[in-house]
Design an enzyme around this catalytic site. Structure first.
Site, short mmCIF file in Angstrom:
data_model
loop_
_atom_site.label_atom_id
_atom_site.label_comp_id
_atom_site.label_asym_id
_atom_site.label_seq_id
_atom_site.Cartn_x
_atom_site.Cartn_y
_atom_site.Cartn_z
N GLU A 50 4.05 -8.40 1.10
CA GLU A 50 2.92 -7.62 1.07
C GLU A 50 1.83 -7.85 2.38
OE1 GLU A 50 3.88 -9.17 -1.38
OE2 GLU A 50 4.44 -7.87 -3.04
N HIS A 62 -1.14 -8.93 -13.39
CA HIS A 62 -0.64 -7.57 -13.06
C HIS A 62 -1.58 -6.29 -13.45
CE1 HIS A 62 3.09 -9.17 -11.96
NE2 HIS A 62 3.87 -8.06 -11.70
#
Ligand SMILES: Cc1ncc(C[n+]2csc(CCOP(=O)(O)OP(=O)(O)O)c2C)c(N)n1
Ligand SMILES: [Mg+2]
Length: 822
Positions: A531, A598
């Site tokens: 990321e 999440h």
């Protein structure tokens, strides 16, 4: 569309050994005599000259920092100056073979590299080009200063310009290369191929890979050199950048002229220390840094250690490595061994190394040693070398005087123009495409299977009879984003998109389904699970002039790209003095159902950072219009999408989501339901619970709520909200972000200030709990629910007749939770 790479178990399960090849270490051993075929006497002397200029520049800075004086000229520089005294041969050797089309990136210790690359460019450019660069850069302010006081050849003038522009930048003067907004650790000058230097150790590790991608994808000339320190080998972004740069797909899946390795050299300026930490024997375990290349790919990154104390050895290495890159066999890793004689910074007491060690390296000083090689071989007389040193001192004295004179070299005027820096945060341009050209696509857009299927979808959530349209027939929020994205791919030849599962999978949440068929690999590709580098490479790509969409699969993974999102993406436009643009859209999907790691809405974290635009659409119409605007702009946009409403249809525009192109300006909130008694301002998917609450308020309590969807957090036009509050006198703000520190609190505070006299009660914020997010079955206890909104109105804004609260919104509970930190 699966890739054609079948993985055969018979093959991969076979026993075998991995064989490593040999990594050369300090193999260069040519004498000046042997090098005479490659260098003229002038070349040899120029190398010496460039090293001396850098040495004198930094000696001057060192004296200014430690004694507030150089050659009798007093000055106090409170800011940083990370010097590279000792490392000059590495810098000059690195830059010698590079053209202006070759870009260098650097670190906090990059003055030497800037000057080396600048001097190399001055030598290589023709005089007209050189003069025109100086004349046009920021209206020629810096040129005027040096030109007025120097009458001589253009190349000599350009030397004055280079030293003045760099020093003025370090001393935060407006004539600096970046208007004094970058400073010592960030200074750069793109016309000479000098790209940002980075105060974050390893920060260039992934950004420079984005620059290499820009060159490759857009068929640009030149290579990229990422100059970073040995200790940065401990940094995640460096490893991620290396992984990103060495993906197999460049050689296996990219096609035609795009096939082949990335044109990048990771050049570790290996001075054997990271501040006081010794990278050999203490903080790292590689022994010889070049070894790291062996594990990266079968080519071992063509890794090599080169003696950075001999400029000719470094020149030789760069010549060979550049050829490898031009043959499309990159990336390359160079371990350029050097030594920093100066302290890490001028306050460094060198408590971590012995005097003997420093003296031993001083004895081998590259400038003395190389000078001796030149005089011993008869290339240059000692008198000439002395003259070069004297001239450097004179020149630096002259440049220092010009730079510290407040009349000649003022700072940007923040008294006359209070918003002078503020205006530089964004470039606010509207551009269909970043460059002219025909976009590489695989089929006409109307033949695209997803485009064709969308033609048959219902663009409003109810059909003509007023019945809800089935999900299968409905044009959904994800489709709105897709339409904006594919449209831009056919408009802007520079647009590229990458992230995890961006290609064959169709995007983790089916936003990109159909793009794989439309686009070649070099415009849409799967990235490693990196990321940091997904965003970092996008930054490098954007600052070189390309438009890019990077994707973070779950908002929670933003943490992994923290430096890139918080420190790099938002800052480079202003830190460049607005030379750079940053047309980068980062799509961030906010999850649900998947628990604590999440499902977080971190829009508030991002909105806190100056320099980012932050968008959070909640309807298909807005998603398409806002994405169109984000992609039309030249600023970094963090584009939040909620997984809870990817499949929602358009409920607010009865004519449905238009098929054609339209933009919704960033920063304009939208009244989704008008009302007179109370205002509810929402961010993102919380719009829907808020609308439900507004129905109950009307039905059961006769209260008509005006529901406003913020749509954007930054920028934000408060006028429509203030107008509503002037009418209703009451406002509640709601979003899925945890309430403590939520951006809603910022909005509430601003509304209080701007509409205090119109408010009957303080603005009230309803956010999510300050907890971990529990499992889906318990999410209703975490995210704002319609009845929370009603309870909060009843308790804190206006009593609702007969209402019984289910949530305890008492002051006591608020005090208790705050006391407990919950
Ligand atoms: C992410 C980050 N961590 C720590 C620092 C503080 N710091 C500045 S320079 C430095 C050492 C870097 O060593 P190296 O990468 O070898 O470069 P050198 O200073 O030796 O040129 C450190 C720890 C920083 N600027 N950025
Ligand atoms: Mg180091």
């Amino acid at each position: 569309m699966p890739k054609s790479h079948n993985i055969n178990p018979k093959e991969v399960r076979k026993p075998q050994f991995i064989e490593f090849g040999r990594i050369p270490v300090n193999q260069y051993n040519r004498s000046i005599e042997e090098e005479r075929i490659s260098f003229t006497p002038d070349d040899f002397v120029r190398i010496y000259h460039d090293m001396v200029i850098i040495r004198e520049f930094e000696t001057m800075l060192n004296l200014i920092k430690t004694t507030n004086e150089y050659k009798g000229i007093g000055y106090n520089h409170p800011g940083p100056a990370h010097l590279s005294i000792g490392q000059e041969a590495s810098a000059v050797g690195m830059a010698y073979n590079l053209d202006t089309d070759d870009f260098i990136f650097g670190s906090h210790r990059s003055h030497g590299e800037i000057l080396a690359k600048g001097l190399s460019a001055i030598h290589k450019l023709d005089e007209d080009t050189l003069y025109s660069i100086m004349k046009t850069y920021f209206g020629g302010g810096a040129l005027k200063v040096v030109e007025k006081r120097f009458m001589g050849p253009v190349r000599e003038l350009a030397k004055h310009f280079l030293l003045y522009g760099a020093l003025a930048e370090i001393f935060a003067r407006e004539n600096g290369f970046n208007k004094g907004l970058g400073g010592s650790m960030h200074a750069f000058f793109t016309p000479f191929g000098i790209y940002p230097n980075n105060a974050i150790v390893g920060g260039s590790g992934d950004i420079s890979v984005g620059a290499a991608l820009f060159k490759k994808i857009n068929r640009k000339r030149g290579i990229v050199v990422c100059n970073i320190g040995d200790a940065s080998m401990g940094c995640g972004p460096v490893w991620e950048g290396i992984a990103f740069s060495s993906m197999d797909q460049y050689k296996t899946l990219w096609e035609g002229e795009h096939k082949g390795g990335l044109p990048i050299i990771f050049n570790f300026m290996n001075n054997l220390y990271g501040m006081g930490g010794q990278t050999v024997g203490e903080t790292m375990g590689y022994g010889i840094l070049a070894r790291v290349g062996a594990g990266v790919n079968p080519e071992m990154m063509h890794a090599e250690r080169v003696d950075g104390y001999n400029p000719l050895a470094v020149i030789d290495a760069f010549r060979r490595k550049k050829e490898i890159l031009l043959e499309k066999k990159g990336p390359v890793l160079l371990d350029t061994l050097t030594y920093r004689i100066s302290g890490h910074s001028p306050s460094d007491a060198s408590s971590y190394r012995s005097k003997e060690e420093i003296e031993a390296w001083q004895k081998e000083d590259s400038i003395i040693a190389y000078g001796k090689m030149l005089s011993d071989s008869g290339v240059a007389k000692p008198e000439l070398l002395e003259e070069i040193r004297n001239e450097a001192e004179e020149l630096l004295t002259h440049i220092l005087k010009l730079t510290i004179d407040d009349e000649i070299s003022p700072r940007i005027d923040l008294i006359g123009d209070q918003d002078g820096i503020g205006r530089m945060m964004f470039s606010n341009q509207s551009l269909d495409k970043m460059e002219e050209g025909i976009p590489d696509v695989l089929m006409p857009i109307h033949e695209n299977p997803r485009v064709k299927s969308l033609n048959n979808k219902e663009r409003f959530y109810k059909d003509k009879e007023g019945k809800p349209v089935s999900k299968a027939k409905l044009f959904q929020l994800r489709d709105g984003i897709f339409e904006a994205v594919i449209d831009r791919f056919y408009k802007d030849p520079t647009l590229a998109a990458w992230g995890e599962e961006n290609r064959d999978w169709g995007g983790a949440f089916a936003v990109y389904r159909g793009l794989t068929e439309a686009l070649p690999y070099h415009r849409l590709f799967n990235s490693p699970i990196s990321e940091g580098a997904i965003v970092g490479t996008a930054i490098g790509y954007g600052m070189c002039g390309g438009r890019v969409i990077a994707e973070i699969m779950y908002c929670d993974f933003l943490g992994r790209s923290g430096d890139e999102v918080f420190n790099q993406l938002p800052k480079w436009q202003a830190m460049s003095g607005n030379i750079l643009k940053m047309p980068v859209v980062v799509r961030v999907s906010v999850g649900s159902k998947y628990g604590a790691q999440h499902s977080q809405d971190w829009s508030s974290l991002v909105a806190h950072i100056p320099g980012l635009k932050v968008v959070f659409p909640a309807t298909p119409y807005d998603a398409k219009g806002l994405m169109n605007s984000a992609l039309q702009g030249t600023d970094p946009v963090i584009f939040f999408e909620s997984q809870r409403i990817y499949d929602i249809g358009e409920m607010f525009h009865a004519e449905g989501v238009p098929e054609g192109y339209y933009e919704i300006p960033l920063g304009e909130p939208d009244i989704k339901k008008s009302g007179d008694d109370l205002t509810i301002l929402t961010v993102g998917a919380t719009l829907y619970p808020a609308l439900k609450a507004s129905e109950t308020l009307l039905r059961e309590y006769g209260l008509s709520a005006e529901v406003i969807d913020a749509r954007t957090l930054v920028p934000f036009n408060y006028e429509p909200v203030l107008k509503s509050v002037r009418k209703t006198g009451k406002i509640l703000l709601a979003s899925d972000a945890s309430s403590r520190g939520s951006f809603l609190k910022e909005m509430a505070q601003t509304i209080t200030e701007l509409a205090f006299d119109d408010l009957d009660a303080p603005p009230v914020v309803v956010g999510s709990q300050n907890w971990i997010i529990p499992a889906h079955e318990m999410e209703n206890f975490f995210f704002p629910q319609p009845h929370w909104i009603i309870d909060a109105i009843h308790k804190k804004i206006v009593p609702l007749q007969g209402h019984i609260c289910r949530i305890d919104y008492s002051e006591n509970r608020s005090l208790k939770l705050n006391r407990e930190g919950v």
